[in-house]
Design a protein around this motif. Structure first.
Motif, short mmCIF file in Angstrom:
data_model
loop_
_atom_site.label_atom_id
_atom_site.label_comp_id
_atom_site.label_asym_id
_atom_site.label_seq_id
_atom_site.Cartn_x
_atom_site.Cartn_y
_atom_site.Cartn_z
N THR A 105 -4.59 6.41 5.18
CA THR A 105 -3.84 5.45 5.95
C THR A 105 -4.02 4.27 4.81
O THR A 105 -3.92 4.27 4.01
N VAL A 106 -2.82 3.42 5.33
CA VAL A 106 -2.69 2.01 5.06
C VAL A 106 -3.91 1.10 4.37
O VAL A 106 -3.75 0.76 3.27
N LEU A 107 -4.50 1.11 5.81
CA LEU A 107 -6.26 0.00 5.69
C LEU A 107 -7.24 1.11 3.90
O LEU A 107 -7.52 0.64 3.51
N GLU A 108 -7.14 2.33 3.96
CA GLU A 108 -8.06 2.87 3.53
C GLU A 108 -7.41 2.68 1.74
O GLU A 108 -8.32 3.31 0.92
N ASN A 109 -6.13 2.95 1.37
CA ASN A 109 -5.17 2.37 0.31
C ASN A 109 -6.25 1.21 -0.46
O ASN A 109 -6.23 0.87 -1.19
N LEU A 132 -4.84 -9.39 4.21
CA LEU A 132 -4.41 -9.41 3.21
C LEU A 132 -2.70 -8.14 4.27
O LEU A 132 -1.57 -9.09 3.83
N LEU A 133 -3.62 -7.72 5.07
CA LEU A 133 -1.85 -6.77 5.33
C LEU A 133 -1.25 -8.12 6.55
O LEU A 133 -0.52 -7.89 7.13
N ASP A 134 -1.88 -8.92 7.56
CA ASP A 134 -1.45 -10.31 8.46
C ASP A 134 -0.91 -10.69 7.12
O ASP A 134 0.42 -11.31 7.59
N LYS A 141 -0.09 -2.25 11.11
CA LYS A 141 0.48 -0.47 10.05
C LYS A 141 -0.87 -0.13 9.36
O LYS A 141 -0.89 0.44 8.60
N ARG A 142 -2.33 -0.53 10.04
CA ARG A 142 -3.15 -0.60 9.49
C ARG A 142 -3.40 1.35 9.30
O ARG A 142 -4.06 1.87 8.59
#
Length: 252
Positions: A105-109, A132-134, A141-142
């Motif tokens: 996932t995005v978070l795992e990446n 960082l995603l924010d 999209k996490r």
């Protein structure tokens, strides 16, 4: 002492001389854009900075620390791979083709390197990743996988992933060249925000408007040499070298 010091760097692939004599000094907090025709050595130059490619001659030092080398008895010697990996942790790189892990996932990446390489506590890595995603506009999209994202979204995740290691230096290798035109702006907006925060960045790009607006310095490379180096607006308005003028006439 300069933050980044590149002195008389040479790099060949077999009989092909790609970098012939590259020297520059760069200060912390600067944004340097590198332009030039295909095959001029731009991407190889970036890959040599973070030691994805070894150099044949010369020296690259960050904060006075020679990349991929140790000094013993007044002479340079190749550093062990463990040392190179530790040095590389301080340099983030954003590639043309995103290079996200498709099964994560995005978070795992984003947390993969901080947890796996730096041994950061997962809870700390996750909290930083969500910040960082924010920051790159992808907080929602996490849990998505790369294939569920547009190219622009994938590249913004790649930028967040690079920032997750809290690097001293960010390298961008034509980060928008694989994107559809309507997605370029969203990636450049993130990069502009990083520049406004005085993130130290070297950007290989064909986005001349970005270079003019954001860069502190513009470097034109051709044939394995730095042909021109100076203020972006001055170089674009009045290039001093015929090769620079011919290139700019073709892209502007």
């Amino acid at each position: 002492m300069s933050f980044l010091s590149v002195r008389e760097v040479q790099k060949s692939f077999g009989s092909l001389d790609v970098l012939k004599d590259i020297s520059l000094e760069m200060e912390r907090g600067q944004v340097v854009c590198v332009i030039g025709p295909s095959g001029s050595g731009k991407s190889t130059f970036l890959r040599c900075i973070n030691r994805l490619e070894t150099i044949d001659a010369g020296l690259i030092a960050i904060d006075g620390d020679p990349m991929g080398a140790t000094i013993r008895g007044g002479r340079l010697h190749d550093a062990p791979e463990k040392t190179v990996r530790a040095q590389r942790e301080h340099i983030g790189m954003v590639f043309q083709a995103f290079n996200l892990f498709p099964h994560m996932t995005v978070l795992e990446n984003i947390i993969e390197a901080p947890v796996g390489v730096k041994k950061e506590k997962r809870s700390i890595a996750v909290a930083h990743a969500l910040e960082l995603l924010d920051r790159v506009g992808l907080a929602d999209k996490r849990n998505a996988y790369p294939k569920q994202l547009s190219g622009g979204q994938q590249q913004r995740v790649a930028i967040a992933r690079a920032l997750a290691m809290r690097p001293k230096l960010l390298l961008f290798d034509e980060p928008t060249s694989a994107l559809d035109p309507e997605m370029v702006g969203e990636v450049l907006a993130v990069m502009k925000s990083l520049a406004a925060e005085h993130t130290t960045m070297i950007v290989v790009t064909h986005e001349m408007g970005f270079a003019r607006e954001v860069a502190d310095r513009l470097i034109f490379m051709d044939g394995g040499y730095i042909v021109e180096d100076g203020d972006p607006r001055e170089i674009m308005a009045n290039p001093q070298h015929p090769r620079t003028k011919a290139f700019l006439d073709s892209v502007l």
